[in-house]
Design a protein around this motif. Structure first.
Motif, short mmCIF file in Angstrom:
data_model
loop_
_atom_site.label_atom_id
_atom_site.label_comp_id
_atom_site.label_asym_id
_atom_site.label_seq_id
_atom_site.Cartn_x
_atom_site.Cartn_y
_atom_site.Cartn_z
N GLY A 475 2.55 4.57 -15.73
CA GLY A 475 1.27 3.92 -15.45
C GLY A 475 0.97 3.85 -13.96
O GLY A 475 -0.10 3.37 -13.57
N TRP A 476 1.89 4.34 -13.15
CA TRP A 476 1.72 4.36 -11.69
C TRP A 476 1.47 5.80 -11.25
O TRP A 476 2.20 6.72 -11.65
N SER A 477 0.43 6.00 -10.44
CA SER A 477 0.13 7.32 -9.91
C SER A 477 0.48 7.34 -8.43
O SER A 477 -0.19 6.68 -7.62
N ALA A 478 1.54 8.08 -8.08
CA ALA A 478 1.92 8.17 -6.67
C ALA A 478 0.81 8.85 -5.86
O ALA A 478 0.58 8.52 -4.69
N ALA A 482 -1.74 3.95 -6.89
CA ALA A 482 -2.30 2.86 -7.68
C ALA A 482 -1.84 2.96 -9.13
O ALA A 482 -1.49 4.05 -9.61
N PHE A 483 -1.84 1.81 -9.80
CA PHE A 483 -1.72 1.82 -11.25
C PHE A 483 -3.04 2.33 -11.82
O PHE A 483 -4.12 2.08 -11.26
N ASP A 509 3.40 -7.57 -4.22
CA ASP A 509 4.20 -6.36 -4.35
C ASP A 509 3.45 -5.19 -3.70
O ASP A 509 2.25 -5.03 -3.89
N PRO A 510 4.13 -4.35 -2.91
CA PRO A 510 3.44 -3.23 -2.24
C PRO A 510 2.66 -2.34 -3.20
O PRO A 510 1.56 -1.88 -2.86
N LYS A 511 3.22 -2.07 -4.37
CA LYS A 511 2.50 -1.23 -5.33
C LYS A 511 1.21 -1.91 -5.78
O LYS A 511 0.18 -1.25 -5.98
N TRP A 512 1.28 -3.23 -5.95
CA TRP A 512 0.07 -3.93 -6.38
C TRP A 512 -0.96 -3.97 -5.25
O TRP A 512 -2.15 -3.75 -5.48
N LEU A 513 -0.55 -4.26 -4.03
CA LEU A 513 -1.48 -4.32 -2.92
C LEU A 513 -2.17 -2.98 -2.71
O LEU A 513 -3.37 -2.92 -2.39
N SER A 514 -1.43 -1.89 -2.91
CA SER A 514 -2.02 -0.56 -2.82
C SER A 514 -3.07 -0.36 -3.92
O SER A 514 -4.13 0.21 -3.69
N THR A 515 -2.75 -0.84 -5.11
CA THR A 515 -3.70 -0.75 -6.23
C THR A 515 -4.95 -1.57 -5.94
O THR A 515 -6.08 -1.12 -6.18
#
Length: 620
Positions: A475-478, A482-483, A509-515
Motif C-alpha cells: 500500500g506504500w508507493s516509494a 505516499a500511501f 511517522d516520516p512515511k505518513w508526513l510524506s503522504t
C-alpha cells in the motif's frame, strides 16, 4: 372532487423571489421530529418533506421538480428581504421577512416532547408572527403524494382541509380561512403587530376529524419543543472554541436519528446532485453502517451516551450483528439498512421528476446495498469498542455476535471490494478497506484483553499483523512517496487521511508526513479536499464531482495530529466559511463554493465535531 394533475397550480410561477425555479441547496434549513424531516427554504417554502418517516415517499418535493414535486409556500405577499436562523440551541427554524411596512417571522417546527419510540406520532407546525408594523401574507399548500405520482382529492371546510391520496391522507388546520385552488389550497391574510396565524399539518386517520391547532396550543407545543432540544443539548461536554458550530452539528446528527429504532440516516434527502446536470444522484435516507458508526464516535466524544445505546439497540433489534446463515456474497453485514432494519432497498428511478436543476435521474432506494465494503467492519467494531469503553459494557450476547463477525473477517479481509466510495467500476484491492479491517481486529483484540472476554486471540493477531505488513509493503508507493489508493498502484486517495486518526500509523511517522504532503499537493484546494482523481482512478460514472467535505475535516485533524497547528486551524476556519447561513453542510462543495449532494449530511458534521474536538485539544 377527484384530483386532476392538469388542474394543479403552476408552482413555478410561485417560485423564489428572484424568479428562479430552484433555490440553491444551501438556502435551506432542516426541521424534524426524530421520525422525518423537512427542508425549509429562505423564501419560506417547504420544498422537501417525506411523511410520516424519512424514507417514505415525498409529499413536497419541489427541490427535485419545481412543477410536479409539490410544496408548502408561506411568505409575505409584498417585496421583502429574508433572514433565517435557528431559535438558540434548538432545531426550531425561524424565517424572518423584512418589508417596508413591517417585520414578521415564520416559526417552523415538528413538536418533540420526549424520546418516545412511538412510530406514528407526527405533526408539522408553521406559525406566523408579526413583530412590527403590518404585513400581508400568502400561503399555498400543494402536496404531490408518492413522489408526485399519486393523484389526490381535496375536502375543504373553512379552516380545515383534507388531502387524500391512495397511500396517505394529510389534514391541514389553519387559524385563517382557506380557499380551494383545484385540489390544493391557498390563503391570504394580513397580520398586525403582535398578531399570529397558525398552520398545522397532521397525518389523517380514517374516520377521524382533523384536530385543531389553536394559537394557545401552538405556543405550548413550541415551548415544549424548545425545552426538549435545550435539555438534550445541555448534556454536551464540549466547551471549546467552536461551540456554536459543534453544537449545531450535534443537533443535526440528533435530528437525523429515527427514534423508534435508534437508526441514523446518512441524510434526509435523495438525488440532490454531486454535480449539477450529472448522474451522481443517490438516495441517502437509510442507515449506513459506516456513517452511523462514525456518528456514534462523535456523539460519545460530546457525552451523548443515550444515542450510542439507541444505536446498539438498532444493531441488536434489527439483527444486523447476527451473522446470516448462510452468509451472503457481501459478507455477514450489508453496508446499509432501512431505518427499521430491513435489508431490501431496491433502487429504481422516477423519470417523471426532472431532478434538481435538471439533474436526472432521481433515484429511490440504493443498489449499493449489495456491494462488498470491508471497511464497514472497522467502523462498526471501533464504535462498539468506544461504546464499551465510554458508555456501557457490551453484553455477552453482543460479544458473541461480534466475535462471529471478527472470525469471518479473519478469513475474508484479503479480497477486493467496492471500497468506501461505493464505486461502480468493479472490485479492487483498496488500501482503505485493508486499513479498516486492521482497525476491526485491533479493536476487538483490545476489548477481549481489557475485559477478559473469550476470543481466538492468536488467530486474530495473525490476521491483524498480516494486514499491517501488506499495507506497509504493497500500500506504500516509494515512487510517489505516499500511501496509495489500491495495492501496488500509484493513485492518491483522501480516505487514507484516516491512517493516523485510526492509530494505524504515528501522525509524525516520516512515511505518513510524506503522504500528507502528497495529498496536500494533489488533492487539496483552499482547504477543500477531493476524494480522488476520477481520471486517474475511473469509478464507473461519468463526469467529475466537488470536493468531499468529510475529507476536508479529516485533513484538518491529520494536520493537527502531525503538529502543524497553524495550518490545521487555518484550514478549519476556511472550511467553516463554506457552511450555509445556519452552519449546515451538504456532502460536497463545488468549484465556486456551492453546496452539492444530499443535504444536510451526517458524515460531514460528525467529521466537523471530531476535527474541532481534537484541534481544540492540540491547541490547549
Amino acid at each position: 372532487m377527484a384530483a386532476d394533475m392538469a388542474m394543479a397550480p403552476d408552482l413555478a410561477a410561485l417560485g423564489a423571489p428572484d424568479g428562479s425555479r430552484y433555490l440553491p441547496i444551501s438556502e435551506h434549513g432542516l426541521i424534524g421530529d426524530l421520525r422525518t424531516a423537512a427542508l425549509v427554504g429562505t423564501d419560506g417554502t417547504i420544498d422537501w418533506y417525506c411523511c410520516p418517516r424519512f424514507d417514505a415517499p415525498s409529499v413536497f418535493a419541489a427541490i427535485l421538480d419545481a412543477d410536479r414535486g409539490g410544496s408548502f409556500q408561506l411568505a409575505a405577499d409584498v417585496p421583502t428581504r429574508t433572514r433565517q436562523f435557528y431559535f438558540p440551541d434548538t432545531n426550531v427554524l425561524i424565517t424572518r421577512f423584512f418589508a417596508a411596512d413591517g417585520v414578521a417571522e415564520v416559526q417552523d417546527f415538528m413538536p418533540v416532547v420526549d424520546e418516545s419510540r412511538e412510530a406514528d406520532r407526527h405533526r408539522l407546525i408553521r406559525r406566523v408572527v408579526c413583530a412590527r408594523g403590518t404585513l400581508p401574507f400568502r400561503a399555498a399548500v400543494a402536496p404531490r403524494f408518492g413522489y408526485g405520482a399519486e393523484r389526490h382529492t381535496l375536502r375543504l371546510d373553512g379552516g380545515h382541509a383534507e388531502f387524500r391520496a391512495p397511500s396517505l391522507a394529510l389534514a391541514l388546520t389553519s387559524t385563517v380561512p382557506l380557499e380551494a385552488d383545484g385540489v390544493d389550497v391557498r390563503a391570504h391574510f394580513k397580520l398586525l403587530e403582535g398578531e399570529s396565524a397558525v398552520f398545522a399539518l397532521d397525518v389523517a386517520s380514517a374516520g377521524v376529524r382533523p384536530r385543531a391547532c389553536p394559537r394557545a396550543e401552538a405556543q405550548a407545543q413550541f415551548e415544549a419543543t424548545v425545552r426538549f432540544w435545550r435539555r438534550w443539548l445541555a448534556q454536551s461536554r464540549y466547551h471549546g472554541r467552536w461551540r456554536e458550530m459543534v453544537h449545531r452539528s450535534a443537533l443535526l446528527l440528533k435530528l437525523l436519528t429515527y427514534a423508534p429504532t435508534g437508526g441514523i440516516v446518512a441524510a434526509p434527502t435523495t438525488s440532490l446532485p454531486e454535480r449539477v446536470g450529472g448522474e451522481r444522484n443517490w438516495d441517502y435516507r437509510y442507515v449506513w453502517v459506516r456513517d452511523a458508526a462514525f456518528c456514534l464516535y462523535a456523539m460519545l466524544r460530546l457525552g451523548f451516551t443515550s444515542e450510542a445505546e439507541a444505536f446498539m439497540g438498532f444493531l441488536s433489534g434489527s439483527g444486523v450483528l447476527r451473522c446470516a446463515d448462510p452468509i451472503g456474497p457481501a459478507g455477514p453485514l450489508q453496508i446499509m439498512y432501512g431505518i427499521d432494519g430491513r435489508a431490501d432497498l431496491p433502487e429504481f428511478e422516477l423519470p417523471h421528476l426532472e431532478g434538481y436543476l435538471g439533474s436526472a435521474p432521481v433515484r429511490v432506494g440504493n443498489a449499493a446495498t449489495g456491494q462488498l465494503q470491508l471497511d464497514i467492519y472497522g467502523a462498526l467494531i471501533d464504535s462498539v469498542y468506544l461504546y464499551d469503553k465510554w458508555g456501557k459494557p457490551i453484553s455477552s450476547g453482543h460479544w458473541d455476535e461480534l466475535g462471529a463477525v471478527v472470525d469471518w473477517l479473519c478469513d475474508h479481509w484479503d479480497q477486493p471490494d467496492e471500497g468506501v466510495w461505493e464505486t461502480r467500476a468493479g472490485r479492487r484491492d483498496f488500501v482503505y478497506s485493508r486499513l479498516m479491517c486492521w482497525v476491526a481486529l485491533e479493536r476487538a483484540i483490545r476489548m477481549a484483553n481489557r475485559r477478559g472476554l473469550p476470543a481466538d486471540l492468536p488467530r486474530w493477531r495473525r490476521s491483524r499483523d498480516a494486514i499491517y505488513r501488506q499495507i506497509m509493503s504493497r500500500g506504500w508507493s516509494a515512487e510517489r512517496g505516499a500511501f496509495v489508493q489500491g495495492l501496488d498502484d500509484d493513485v492518491l486517495d483522501a480516505s487514507l487521511l484516516m491512517m493516523p486518526l485510526a492509530k494505524f500509523i504515528a501522525p509524525t511517522d516520516p512515511k505518513w508526513l510524506s503522504t500528507l504532503d502528497a495529498l496536500g499537493t494533489e488533492l487539496v484546494s483552499d482547504s477543500l479536499v477531493y476524494r480522488y482523481d476520477p481520471a486517474a482512478s475511473p469509478d464507473g460514472l461519468r463526469g467529475d464531482e466537488g470536493t468531499f467535505s468529510i475529507c476536508s475535516f479529516w485533513y484538518v485533524e491529520a494536520l493537527a495530529r502531525a503538529g502543524r497547528l497553524e495550518e490545521a486551524r487555518l484550514a478549519f476556519e476556511k472550511m467553516l466559511t463554506y457552511a450555509n447561513h445556519l452552519g449546515l453542510f451538504a456532502e460536497e462543495i463545488g468549484r465556486t463554493g456551492e453546496q452539492l449532494g444530499n443535504f444536510p449530511q451526517a458524515f460531514t458534521h460528525l467529521a466537523l465535531i471530531s476535527a474541532a474536538f481534537n484541534l481544540d485539544r492540540a491547541l490547549g
